[in-house]
Scaffold this active site. Structure first.
Site, PDB file in Angstrom:
ATOM      1  N   LYS A  11     -11.043 -34.752 -88.990  1.00  0.00           N
ATOM      2  CA  LYS A  11     -10.857 -33.579 -89.845  1.00  0.00           C
ATOM      3  C   LYS A  11     -11.867 -33.596 -90.994  1.00  0.00           C
ATOM      4  CE  LYS A  11      -5.904 -33.783 -89.006  1.00  0.00           C
ATOM      5  NZ  LYS A  11      -4.587 -33.519 -89.626  1.00  0.00           N
ATOM      6  N   TYR A  51      -3.212 -25.033 -84.351  1.00  0.00           N
ATOM      7  CA  TYR A  51      -1.980 -25.407 -85.044  1.00  0.00           C
ATOM      8  C   TYR A  51      -0.901 -24.326 -84.927  1.00  0.00           C
ATOM      9  CZ  TYR A  51      -4.071 -29.545 -87.271  1.00  0.00           C
ATOM     10  OH  TYR A  51      -4.627 -30.773 -87.517  1.00  0.00           O
ATOM     11  N   ASN A 111      -5.281 -36.867 -93.814  1.00  0.00           N
ATOM     12  CA  ASN A 111      -5.018 -37.982 -92.898  1.00  0.00           C
ATOM     13  C   ASN A 111      -6.126 -38.173 -91.851  1.00  0.00           C
ATOM     14  OD1 ASN A 111      -4.399 -35.791 -91.321  1.00  0.00           O
ATOM     15  ND2 ASN A 111      -2.226 -36.255 -91.120  1.00  0.00           N
ATOM     16  N   HIS A 114      -6.958 -35.944 -86.124  1.00  0.00           N
ATOM     17  CA  HIS A 114      -5.906 -35.367 -85.282  1.00  0.00           C
ATOM     18  C   HIS A 114      -5.970 -36.025 -83.919  1.00  0.00           C
ATOM     19  CE1 HIS A 114      -3.643 -32.430 -82.888  1.00  0.00           C
ATOM     20  NE2 HIS A 114      -4.625 -32.562 -82.025  1.00  0.00           N
ATOM     21  N   GLU A 125      -5.505 -28.310 -75.874  1.00  0.00           N
ATOM     22  CA  GLU A 125      -6.464 -28.497 -76.975  1.00  0.00           C
ATOM     23  C   GLU A 125      -7.887 -28.700 -76.446  1.00  0.00           C
ATOM     24  OE1 GLU A 125      -4.622 -31.666 -79.190  1.00  0.00           O
ATOM     25  OE2 GLU A 125      -3.028 -30.349 -79.910  1.00  0.00           O
TER      26      GLU A 125
END
Ligand code: UDP
Ligand code: MG
Length: 148
Positions: A11, A51, A111, A114, A125
């Site tokens: 990310k 998402y 974080n 993903h 995805e």
């Protein structure tokens, strides 16, 4: 299990912190095979699709707003281990030291990466982020020469 694939995205916070190399290395070190990767700035539309299951969450807007830097995304497979379940823990759990998030994440909104949470979602995805021609047709038999 041999052909199980997952989708990993580093990310924007992971890209900004220069963690692309270290995170890819963790997968390679463990024997995962990289079959596609790209550096991309996905834009809001793609992130909203990625998402979509979180659309009602209060943090959704911030999550999908176009980030100033590009998430790097890649896809890996492994011949010997389950690619989806073997590396990431669900967000509500505190990731222990030694895991990618345990070692690098600052908080839940930062974080660094993903990872698909199921084989079914991994397929969705991968199709969302890559065209079929961008993906190497890798099999363990084809890779044998590397070790000869
Ligand atoms: N997220 C957030 N706040 C929260 C929960 C999630 O900002 O309270 C973000 C976080 O970046 C997380 C992503 O939304 O990685 C997707 O949430 P999910 O519950 O699917 O976690 P993941 O699958 O990434 O572990
Ligand atoms: Mg998730």
């Amino acid at each position: 299990m041999a052909d199980e694939q997952t989708f990993i995205a580093i990310k924007p916070d992971g890209v900004q912190r220069g963690l692309v190399g270290p995170i890819i290395s963790r997968f390679e070190n463990r024997g995962f095979k990289l079959v596609a990767l790209k550096l991309t700035s996905p834009g809001q539309e793609l992130l909203e699709k990625h998402y979509a299951d979180l659309a009602t969450k209060p943090f959704f807007k911030g999550l999908v707003s176009s980030a100033p830097s590009a998430p790097w995304s890649g896809r890996v497979r492994t011949p010997s281990r389950p690619a989806v379940s073997s590396w990431v823990l669900p967000t509500p759990l505190t990731p222990p030291p030694g895991t990618i998030r345990g070692d690098y994440a600052i908080e839940v909104g930062r974080n660094v990466c993903h990872g698909s949470d199921s084989v079914e979602n991994a397929k969705k995805e991968i199709a969302l982020w890559f065209t079929p021609s961008e993906v190497l047709k890798w099999t363990s038999a084809q890779a044998k020469w590397v070790y000869e």
